[in-house]
Scaffold this active site. Structure first.
Site, short mmCIF file in Angstrom:
data_model
loop_
_atom_site.label_atom_id
_atom_site.label_comp_id
_atom_site.label_asym_id
_atom_site.label_seq_id
_atom_site.Cartn_x
_atom_site.Cartn_y
_atom_site.Cartn_z
CD GLU A 30 -2.79 0.96 2.59
OE1 GLU A 30 -2.55 0.07 3.42
OE2 GLU A 30 -3.77 1.73 2.69
CB CYS A 79 -5.00 -2.10 3.75
SG CYS A 79 -4.28 -2.54 5.36
CE LYS A 101 -7.33 1.36 3.12
NZ LYS A 101 -6.16 1.77 3.93
#
Lengths: 551, 551
Positions: free
Chosen positions: B30, B140, B104
């Site tokens: 990330e 994530c 994300k």
């Protein structure tokens, strides 16, 4: 914060006065009972339960006291039954019970706010029917965002929009709030009442100044800033104003910022059990302004000013420090650091910056020794320009439990010092920081000298006096220039290219950026102090310490 | 963090090795290019532009280097065109261009995370077609929440779920991640690859340990923890594993936590330009463990241990400090504080706690003098129990730029000291903290004595030695009990009623709660140190300083 008993008692006192004045509804600020912002305390289940019990106790008490017919609007913490997450809640106490829970819809999660972290969002609007008047309610951020509960209330139709707020002070925000309220009042076609918290809480100062605007934007009523106040306003059930309320005059911008700093300090002391402060008095402008603020916050007799001259301190500086202490009625003690400096140097033989820092750290030890032995709060005297550039010694002049001027750029420090002296010269104390119902402290007393801060502390070139002939301008750009670069880099997040486009020269830009970036680790260990600008150091500006980006 | 050039170069190096190994796709963690977490740096427009330029440069460079056919997955910061808000973005570099942006979706805003503050949410899932294999991507938090992109990918049908992560270490989290990955792999009916960042960034340590699980939960591959690693895994285009990868063995829990602390310190030093450290060596267990960690992080020859005995220091303490320094190969200097203490007391005549704090603060001045004059990082040696209870002197033993054991309860400090000694006795250095491609530092060397930390530092009753015969147990409950109360109060946010229900006695509960609450202001000024538990002090636990709630 967290003083459920004290806050409930305060509500009871004001509710009684409201009822005596013939009020049908009385409103208190956001999270009245719990304090605001409660941060992660919201996660403690015993706290939420205690707040709930206290709201019920208060409803019962109001009824027992003959106020069962009054509508008392208070803020508190609730719990979302589905997720067990806390909620930022408004309740109405009436008829001996707690009813009509409204939960804040928009959760601010920018700047100093972390509400998305702790609260679950409310999802419905609430209209109270009071004597046939339809009163719509909202909590703080709900009016700052378009859509949501206010839009719903506009569609449902209301006679009054009542908002409870915990809106921290920053310079210039008063106008922003008023403009916003006018826009929302127009949107709901009804008057809007804006009830704001007042007082200091850690690094935030709530400035009160609650007000009501009519649907057409007319200011119907305004409370003074920085003091608790109970204001009455008489509206018809259709929202029409029967008679105008009291409109407190606006404050001068310097007075506003100065008073915010004093209130931040005063409440930090009061709520953490301190009655006095100590600080180093160098004869410079920063410590002079902080000492004057402290005298205004707790009375000069509760201020211990410590002069800690070294071999590099000028005679003028010592005189200025002594004059300042006399002007504000502070205790004044002299602790020369040379013998201690020599004792350290006999062992360590430090040179350059290490030897300069040693002087500042010996002073830090002395200030903390006063703090420990007298049980008073040590004050750090750093300003925002200094903090930005790391132009201070960590564990030296940076020691303290509170830092009243950490959000004031150096040029603002000078302006406020001049304003403070001018206020004395005009024969007035500073604006009201006394809390309603309490005696006014011996704030704003007028020194015999006619000024608080010696003129030479204001006019002389700034110096840390850590080596012979040292001037701030040896290490830093001229403050007038520096402060403009800092405002652009810090408040506006301008990067290198932006700063050059702003017209600053590359050498200055690179110097300032390098200094600011390298000082982040020191700022993390700096004491709390009141936020008074749009972007203060601390939780308002969260940058990594470890950071290689230089543009 | 912020080292766009360095990070892009690292990607280029690894991509080259991946291509040489026959890889078709290579994935990095990330926010590879920018560093993670970038916090408010995301708001700087020049930073976002520089990151965008760097991603394009990298795509061009990969192609120019003959890797135009490789799919290179990296994380970076993007910008939402509608709101101009930053986005946490995954891009694929291929054929010389940057394509396939995935943003994300779930933004963590709890614990240490503030992503709702800085990012706008992504709103669509992305599937890459690579040689006929359908590769779904996620970042994530997207796999930690039900629904959202992973649910969409499951519905769309994929052959591999590829996630890039910046997941900070905490004890026990390895198993949680593995269980979660197994659940998601089952949900999408395909293998799942979990690529994690490695290294220290301020108060966070990323532990790497990237791994892949098959749809049935089989662990196909796992990288070692705490080191950069390039792992290969050979899958058919339908996601079936062709041959098993390498599975690194799991670490012992003590080794895991110890190594996390060492890596946190090592990277803080490396990334902030420090090659050495200094600290006070009291002969006690805390400073001994920190010094040993420091020797493992940067080599004993770069550690300056300073013994600063007072009139209250025992002979045994001085011997232990000297032995420790010799064992780890640290520089050892002695600076008695008595002459300095006397010099201060000639002026100040302090008593009680003020006199005790004075001793600690003189030591703080000496440690910082070493730091300044040698240009080394000062280390604070406080543990979590001490930090919790405020059992330290601010500006005294609390000085430093980094605090390696601030998230270790005292009982854990003892355990790790014993583990470290036992590891030496077994003839092994500590687990790999060397960064791939760099020479291993002189970490984990085995002292002649056979132990690093003198046995008596571990076994003797803890004492601050600030007055004759003083013991920690004079002021604090026994550490075995104290640490259990602290875990309940701090990590589980148990209030008074909960703690009593936990079986703790009222006196202990009231003592501990009072101490912890009153020390909040000191913790705010404490140095950064690595988070290794589920709830560390700092941004993980945000409580007001001013707080009257006592239940």
């Amino acid at each position: 914060m967290g003083d459920l008993d004290g806050n409930a008692d305060r509500v009871l006192q004001y509710a009684r006065r409201a009822a005596q004045g013939g009020a049908r509804i009385v409103a208190f600020p956001e999270m009245t009972l719990t304090g605001y912002p409660i941060e992660d305390l919201a996660f403690r289940a015993t706290f939420r339960k205690a707040a709930w019990d206290k709201a019920n106790w208060l409803a019962t008490e109001l009824a027992a006291d003959g106020m069962d017919d009054l509508y008392v609007v208070v803020g508190t913490v609730g719990t979302d039954r589905a997720s067990d997450k806390p909620r930022n809640r408004l309740v109405v106490l009436h008829d001996g019970v707690v009813w009509a829970g409204y939960d804040k819809h928009f959760l601010p999660n920018y700047g100093v706010f972390d509400e998305f972290r702790i609260f679950a969002s409310g999802d419905r609007s609430v209209v109270l029917d009071i004597d046939g008047a339809r009163v719509g309610v909202a909590i703080c951020e709900d009016i700052w965002q378009d859509g949501g509960p206010v839009a719903e209330l506009a569609a449902r139709g209301i006679d009054l929009l009542l908002t409870i707020n915990g809106s921290p002070y920053e310079e210039g925000k008063t106008h922003v709030r008023l403009d916003l309220a006018r826009r929302r009042a127009a949107e709901v076609h009804a008057p809007m009442a804006y009830v704001n918290q007042v007082g200091g809480q850690d690094d935030l100062v709530f400035d009160g100044g609650s007000f009501t605007v009519d649907a057409d934007g007319t200011l119907l009523q305004r409370s003074p800033m920085f003091v608790e106040d109970l204001a009455f306003l008489d509206l018809d059930t259709d929202g029409a104003s029967r008679k105008p309320g009291v409109v407190a005059p606006a404050l001068d911008p310097d007075e506003e910022v100065y008073t915010a700093c004093v209130l931040g300090l005063r409440d930090y002391m009061r709520k953490n059990g301190f009655t006095g402060v100590c600080l180093g008095l160098s004869g410079g402008i920063d410590s002079a302004l902080v000492a004057t603020m402290a005298a205004d916050a707790c009375g000069g007799g509760n201020v211990w000013g410590i002069s800690m001259p070294s071999m590099y301190s000028s005679e003028g500086s010592r005189d200025d420090a002594a004059d300042l202490a006399r002007n504000i009625g502070a205790h004044y003690e002299v602790q020369p650091i040379e013998p201690l400096f020599v004792a350290f140097q006999n062992r360590m033989r430090l040179e350059g910056v290490a030897a300069e820092n040693l002087q500042a750290r010996i002073r830090g030890v002395i200030v903390m020794a006063y703090s420990n032995s007298k049980g008073v709060l040590a004050l750090a005297t750093g300003n925002k320009s200094e903090l930005a550039c790391g132009y201070s010694t960590i564990y030296g002049d940076a020691v303290g439990g509170f830092a009243p001027i950490k959000d004031l750029l150096k040029t603002r420090v000078w302006e406020l010092a001049r304003w403070r002296n001018a206020a004395v010269a005009r024969g007035v104390g500073i604006g009201g920081i006394a809390v309603a119902g309490e005696d006014r402290p011996d704030a704003g007393t007028i020194p015999e000298s006619g000024v608080a801060i010696p003129e030479s502390s204001i006019t002389k070139p700034p110096s840390a006096e850590l080596r012979p002939g040292q001037k701030d301008s040896d290490s830093l750009p001229d403050y007038a220039l520096l402060d403009r670069v800092l405002a652009a880099y810090i408040e506006h997040a301008h990067g290198r290219a932006d700063l050059l486009a702003d017209g600053f020269d590359p050498t200055t830009v690179d110097t300032v950026m390098r200094l600011v970036d390298r000082a982040e680790w020191k700022r993390r260990q700096y004491p709390l102090g009141p936020k008074v600008t749009a972007l203060a150091f601390g939780r308002d500006r969260r940058l990594p310490v470890t950071n290689a980006f230089r543009e």
